[in-house]
Design a protein around this motif. Structure first.
Motif, PDB file in Angstrom:
ATOM      1  N   TRP A 129       0.853  -1.194   0.000  1.00  0.00           N
ATOM      2  CA  TRP A 129       0.000   0.000   0.000  1.00  0.00           C
ATOM      3  C   TRP A 129       0.885   1.238   0.000  1.00  0.00           C
ATOM      4  O   TRP A 129       0.627   2.220   0.696  1.00  0.00           O
ATOM      5  CB  TRP A 129      -0.925   0.034   1.214  1.00  0.00           C
ATOM      6  N   GLY A 130       1.926   1.204  -0.793  1.00  0.00           N
ATOM      7  CA  GLY A 130       2.975   2.213  -0.719  1.00  0.00           C
ATOM      8  C   GLY A 130       2.503   3.653  -0.756  1.00  0.00           C
ATOM      9  O   GLY A 130       2.854   4.451   0.109  1.00  0.00           O
ATOM     10  N   THR A 131       1.700   3.991  -1.751  1.00  0.00           N
ATOM     11  CA  THR A 131       1.272   5.390  -1.897  1.00  0.00           C
ATOM     12  C   THR A 131       0.463   5.854  -0.693  1.00  0.00           C
ATOM     13  O   THR A 131       0.659   6.951  -0.175  1.00  0.00           O
ATOM     14  CB  THR A 131       0.434   5.552  -3.173  1.00  0.00           C
ATOM     15  N   VAL A 132      -0.437   4.990  -0.213  1.00  0.00           N
ATOM     16  CA  VAL A 132      -1.287   5.351   0.926  1.00  0.00           C
ATOM     17  C   VAL A 132      -0.449   5.561   2.184  1.00  0.00           C
ATOM     18  O   VAL A 132      -0.594   6.564   2.903  1.00  0.00           O
ATOM     19  CB  VAL A 132      -2.360   4.265   1.167  1.00  0.00           C
ATOM     20  N   LEU A 133       0.447   4.621   2.469  1.00  0.00           N
ATOM     21  CA  LEU A 133       1.232   4.695   3.694  1.00  0.00           C
ATOM     22  C   LEU A 133       2.251   5.835   3.640  1.00  0.00           C
ATOM     23  O   LEU A 133       2.514   6.489   4.654  1.00  0.00           O
ATOM     24  CB  LEU A 133       1.938   3.359   3.944  1.00  0.00           C
ATOM     25  N   ARG A 134       2.825   6.060   2.474  1.00  0.00           N
ATOM     26  CA  ARG A 134       3.768   7.184   2.354  1.00  0.00           C
ATOM     27  C   ARG A 134       3.049   8.509   2.591  1.00  0.00           C
ATOM     28  O   ARG A 134       3.576   9.426   3.226  1.00  0.00           O
ATOM     29  CB  ARG A 134       4.444   7.159   0.987  1.00  0.00           C
ATOM     30  N   SER A 135       1.827   8.616   2.078  1.00  0.00           N
ATOM     31  CA  SER A 135       1.051   9.846   2.284  1.00  0.00           C
ATOM     32  C   SER A 135       0.669   9.997   3.753  1.00  0.00           C
ATOM     33  O   SER A 135       0.718  11.100   4.315  1.00  0.00           O
ATOM     34  CB  SER A 135      -0.209   9.824   1.412  1.00  0.00           C
ATOM     35  N   ALA A 136       0.286   8.898   4.398  1.00  0.00           N
ATOM     36  CA  ALA A 136      -0.074   8.948   5.812  1.00  0.00           C
ATOM     37  C   ALA A 136       1.131   9.342   6.664  1.00  0.00           C
ATOM     38  O   ALA A 136       1.017  10.125   7.617  1.00  0.00           O
ATOM     39  CB  ALA A 136      -0.628   7.598   6.259  1.00  0.00           C
ATOM     40  N   ALA A 137       2.304   8.796   6.330  1.00  0.00           N
ATOM     41  CA  ALA A 137       3.518   9.148   7.065  1.00  0.00           C
ATOM     42  C   ALA A 137       3.858  10.620   6.880  1.00  0.00           C
ATOM     43  O   ALA A 137       4.219  11.311   7.843  1.00  0.00           O
ATOM     44  CB  ALA A 137       4.682   8.272   6.587  1.00  0.00           C
ATOM     45  N   ALA A 138       3.722  11.107   5.650  1.00  0.00           N
ATOM     46  CA  ALA A 138       4.018  12.515   5.386  1.00  0.00           C
ATOM     47  C   ALA A 138       3.055  13.420   6.147  1.00  0.00           C
ATOM     48  O   ALA A 138       3.466  14.443   6.719  1.00  0.00           O
ATOM     49  CB  ALA A 138       3.934  12.802   3.885  1.00  0.00           C
ATOM     50  N   LEU A 139       1.770  13.045   6.189  1.00  0.00           N
ATOM     51  CA  LEU A 139       0.785  13.840   6.924  1.00  0.00           C
ATOM     52  C   LEU A 139       1.116  13.874   8.415  1.00  0.00           C
ATOM     53  O   LEU A 139       1.050  14.935   9.048  1.00  0.00           O
ATOM     54  CB  LEU A 139      -0.611  13.271   6.705  1.00  0.00           C
ATOM     55  N   SER A 140       1.474  12.732   8.978  1.00  0.00           N
ATOM     56  CA  SER A 140       1.834  12.671  10.399  1.00  0.00           C
ATOM     57  C   SER A 140       3.030  13.565  10.697  1.00  0.00           C
ATOM     58  O   SER A 140       3.039  14.310  11.686  1.00  0.00           O
ATOM     59  CB  SER A 140       2.137  11.227  10.808  1.00  0.00           C
ATOM     60  N   LEU A 141       4.033  13.512   9.838  1.00  0.00           N
ATOM     61  CA  LEU A 141       5.231  14.322  10.059  1.00  0.00           C
ATOM     62  C   LEU A 141       4.942  15.805   9.863  1.00  0.00           C
ATOM     63  O   LEU A 141       5.534  16.645  10.548  1.00  0.00           O
ATOM     64  CB  LEU A 141       6.347  13.859   9.121  1.00  0.00           C
ATOM     65  N   CYS A 142       4.037  16.134   8.955  1.00  0.00           N
ATOM     66  CA  CYS A 142       3.659  17.544   8.787  1.00  0.00           C
ATOM     67  C   CYS A 142       2.953  18.078  10.034  1.00  0.00           C
ATOM     68  O   CYS A 142       3.153  19.235  10.430  1.00  0.00           O
ATOM     69  CB  CYS A 142       2.754  17.710   7.564  1.00  0.00           C
ATOM     70  N   LEU A 143       2.150  17.234  10.688  1.00  0.00           N
ATOM     71  CA  LEU A 143       1.520  17.632  11.942  1.00  0.00           C
ATOM     72  C   LEU A 143       2.555  17.827  13.042  1.00  0.00           C
ATOM     73  O   LEU A 143       2.446  18.733  13.866  1.00  0.00           O
ATOM     74  CB  LEU A 143       0.482  16.582  12.356  1.00  0.00           C
ATOM     75  N   VAL A 144       3.576  16.958  13.057  1.00  0.00           N
ATOM     76  CA  VAL A 144       4.681  17.132  14.007  1.00  0.00           C
ATOM     77  C   VAL A 144       5.348  18.488  13.786  1.00  0.00           C
ATOM     78  O   VAL A 144       5.585  19.254  14.735  1.00  0.00           O
ATOM     79  CB  VAL A 144       5.720  16.000  13.850  1.00  0.00           C
ATOM     80  N   LEU A 145       5.626  18.803  12.543  1.00  0.00           N
ATOM     81  CA  LEU A 145       6.294  20.066  12.223  1.00  0.00           C
ATOM     82  C   LEU A 145       5.418  21.263  12.590  1.00  0.00           C
ATOM     83  O   LEU A 145       5.927  22.275  13.091  1.00  0.00           O
ATOM     84  CB  LEU A 145       6.634  20.106  10.733  1.00  0.00           C
ATOM     85  N   TRP A 146       4.117  21.159  12.363  1.00  0.00           N
ATOM     86  CA  TRP A 146       3.231  22.267  12.711  1.00  0.00           C
ATOM     87  C   TRP A 146       3.247  22.513  14.217  1.00  0.00           C
ATOM     88  O   TRP A 146       3.335  23.665  14.661  1.00  0.00           O
ATOM     89  CB  TRP A 146       1.818  21.988  12.236  1.00  0.00           C
TER      90      TRP A 146
END
Length: 513
Positions: free
Chosen positions: A356-373
Motif C-alpha cells: 500500500w505504498g502510496t497510501v502509507l507514504r502519504s499517511a507518514a508525510a501527513l503525520s510528520l507535517c503535523l509534528v512540524l506544525w
C-alpha cells in the motif's frame, strides 16, 4: 561528506541536494526567524556571553567544552542574534545534506522532511529560547557529530577520519555524542533493512562501537590534558553514568525506556494533545512496516531475529542521553529523542517497497507535517514569551533603579548594591508564564516573570547602568534581611551595613540574583 564527489552526482541527487538546502534555509527561518531578528539575551547569555566571554577558558576546560572559545573566534565574544542565525542556518544546511546522504534519501519529499525535522527539533528551540548565544555553537557540535557518523558509515580510511569531528563535537557539547551513537545505530539498522547479510551487519555494528569508543577515549585524554594545563578538575562527572555508578546501569536503562514512552504519550506540557495522536500514528505506521518485513520470505531467520532485537533497542538509543548523563539530562540535551521521526522518513523511501505504498507514504508525510506544525507553534510561542519577558524586565528594572537611587544614603558610584533572591521565586511577580501553560514546565524556558534570573547583570550589562555590585552571601542569613518583604513592597530595598540590599525573593536554589 566527500564534496569532491558532488560533480559526479546524477541529476536526481543534485535535485535532492538543492531541495535539502532550500528546505534547511526556509524551515530555519520559519521556526527561528523571530529569534534571529530580535534580541532576547537572558540567563547565561548575560552571565557568560556578555560578561565573562574572554575569561572563561578555565570554566570551559573543567566542563570539557574547551573548543568553544576557539569557535567563538569566528563570531566574536558578544554576538548579535542575526549572526548566530546565519551561522546556525549554515551548519544546519550541511547537517541536513549529510543526513540525506547517510540515509540514502532519494525523494524530494524525503529530503525536505529530513531538513525540516532537524531544524524543528525541540532541543534547538529550547537552546535558542534561553541560550541564544550558543545556538549556532551547538548546531556546529551537531554537524560534527553527524559528519562523524557519516564518515564511520563510509568505512575504510574515511571512518578513521571520523574520529576527528566526533572529538570536536564532544569538546563543544557532550550531549551530541549520543546523536552520533544513535545515527550509527540507525545506519547499521538501515543495512539490515536493505537485507545485507547478518554477519556483515553485525561486523559493521562492532566497527561502529569500536570507533565511537575510540573517539570518546581520545576526547577524555585531551580533556584531561586541558584540565592539567588550566589547573582545574573535571566538572559535572557526578551527572554522568560514571558518577552514578555502573551498578545502576540497568535501572537507568529501564527508566530511560519508561520515560521515552511517557514523553510520547503522557507529557502534554511541551506540545499540545494532538501530538499524542500523532505519535500513535507514527508508531502504528512503523509497526506496519516492520510486520511487513518480518513476513517477507526473502528475509532470513537470523535477519528477522536481529531486526526484532534492534527495534527493541530503539527507545534506549533515542534516550541515550538519559543513560550517559542521568542527572543532567533534559529535553534541552535530548536531540536524539526525535530521531524516531527520521526513521519514518527512511521507511517512506521507494526502495523499501511498502505494501500500500502510496497510501502509507502519504499517511507518514501527513503525520510528520503535523509534528512540524506543532513544533512551529511551540517555537514561536516560546520566542514570543521571551520577547514579552524582555519588555517586562526593562519596565521592572527601571523601577528598581529608581528606588535604589531614592534610598537614603545612596551615592551613585560609591555605595555598593547587592541583590538577594531571584525574580523567578517572587510569588507576586512570577505570573507571566500563566499566559503560556504549555511552556510552564519546559526545560530552558524557566518560569519567571523577568527575562533573566540575574537581574544584577541585566542592569549592569544589558542596560549598562553603573551599579557597584557586591556579593550577597553575607547578607542572605542576616535576620534583618530575612525580615524584609520582597520587591515591590515598601521596605524591599534598604541600606544595611552601608550596602543597598534589594530583596527580590527569599533565597532558594543558589542561582545568581
Amino acid at each position: 561528506m566527500n564534496f569532491s564527489l558532488i560533480s559526479q552526482w546524477n541529476h536526481n541527487e543534485k535535485r535532492t541536494a538543492l531541495a535539502t538546502l532550500c528546505a534547511s534555509i526556509g524551515f530555519s527561518l520559519l521556526f527561528h526567524g523571530f529569534l534571529f531578528m530580535n534580541e532576547m539575551f537572558s540567563h547565561d547569555s548575560l552571565n557568560i556571553e556578555m560578561v565573562f566571554s574572554r575569561e572563561l577558558l578555565s570554566y570551559y576546560a573543567e566542563r570539557g567544552r574547551f573548543a568553544i572559545p576557539l569557535y567563538d573566534i569566528i563570531k566574536g565574544g558578544v554576538c548579535v542574534p542575526w549572526v548566530v542565525g546565519v551561522l546556525y542556518i549554515f551548519w544546519m544546511c550541511l547537517t541536513s545534506l549529510l543526513l540525506v546522504r547517510l540515509f540514502r534519501v532519494r525523494t524530494i519529499s524525503g529530503a525536505v522532511l529530513i531538513s525540516a525535522l532537524q531544524c524543528a527539533n525541540l532541543s534547538l528551540t529550547l537552546t535558542g529560547a534561553s541560550y541564544i548565544y550558543c545556538m549556532d555553537t551547538y548546531a556546529f557540535a551537531l554537524f560534527t557529530a553527524v559528519l562523524a557518523a557519516y564518515l564511520f558509515d563510509r568505512g575504510g580510511k574515511q571512518a578513521l577520519l571520523g574520529l576527528i569531528p566526533l572529538v570536536v563535537s564532544l569538546s563543544i557539547y557532550q550531549s551530541y555524542f549520543t546523536v552520533a551513537v544513535a545515527l550509527c545505530f540507525l545506519s547499521v539498522f538501515q543495512r539490515l533493512l536493505e537485507k545485507e547479510p547478518v554477519p556483515t551487519v553485525i561486523r559493521w555494528g562492532l566497527i561502529q562501537i569500536a570507533l565511537l569508543a575510540a573517539a570518546f577515549v581520545l576526547y577524555y585524554i585531551i580533556w584531561h590534558i586541558f584540565c592539567i594545563a588550566f589547573q582545574v578538575t573535571m566538572a559535572r562527572l557526578e551527572e554522568s553514568v560514571l558518577g552514578q555508578g555502573l551498578g545502576m546501569l540497568f535501572q537507568m536503562v529501564w527508566d530511560a525506556n519508561r520515560d521515552y514512552f511517557h514523553d510520547l504519550f503522557f507529557s502534554n506540557y511541551i506540545l499540545s494533545t494532538l501530538m499524542v495522536a500523532v505519535h500513535a500514528a507514527v508508531l502504528l505506521l512503523l509497526a506496519w512496516r516492520l510486520i511487513g518485513l518480518l513476513r517477507d520470505p526473502t528475509c532470513s531467520i537470523g535477519g528477522k531475529v536481529l531486526l526484532v532485537g534492534m527495534v527493541l533497542l530503539l527507545p534506549t538509543v533515542f534516550q541515550l542521553d538519559r543513560i550517559l548523563f542521568p542527572s543532567g539530562s533534559t529535553r534541552l540535551t535530548g536531540y536524539g529523542f526525535e530521531l524516531l521521526y527520521v526513521l519514518l522518513v527512511i521507511f517512506r523511501e521507494p526502495r523499501f517497497h511498502l505494501p500500500w505504498g502510496t497510501v502509507l507514504r502519504s499517511a507518514a508525510a501527513l503525520s510528520l507535517c503535523l509534528v512540524l506544525w506543532q513544533h512551529f507553534v511551540f517555537a514561536n510561542q516560546a520566542y514570543l514569551k521571551k520577547d514579552l519577558e524582555k519588555s517586562a524586565t526593562i519596565a521592572l528594572a527601571s523601577r528598581v533603579i529608581d528606588r535604589i537611587e531614592r534610598t537614603e544614603g545612596y551615592i551613585p558610584g560609591e555605595t555598593s548594591v547587592t541583590f538577594v533572591g531571584m525574580l523567578c521565586d517572587n510569588s507576586y511577580l512570577n505570573h507571566g508564564s500563566a499566559l503560556f501553560p504549555e511552556l510552564q514546565n519546559s526545560t530552558g524556558l524557566w518560569k519567571n516573570y523577568a527575562a533573566t534570573y540575574s537581574l544584577s547583570h541585566y542592569l549592569t550589562q544589558y542596560l549598562n547602568y553603573p551599579l557597584l555590585l557586591t556579593d550577597s552571601d553575607r547578607f542572605e542569613d542576616m535576620p534583618e534581611v530575612q525580615a524584609m518583604p520582597n520587591f515591590p513592597n515598601e521596605g524591599a530595598i534598604q541600606m544595611i551595613d552601608n550596602v543597598v540590599v534589594v530583596k527580590l525573593a527569599d533565597p532558594s536554589n543558589g542561582f545568581p540574583s
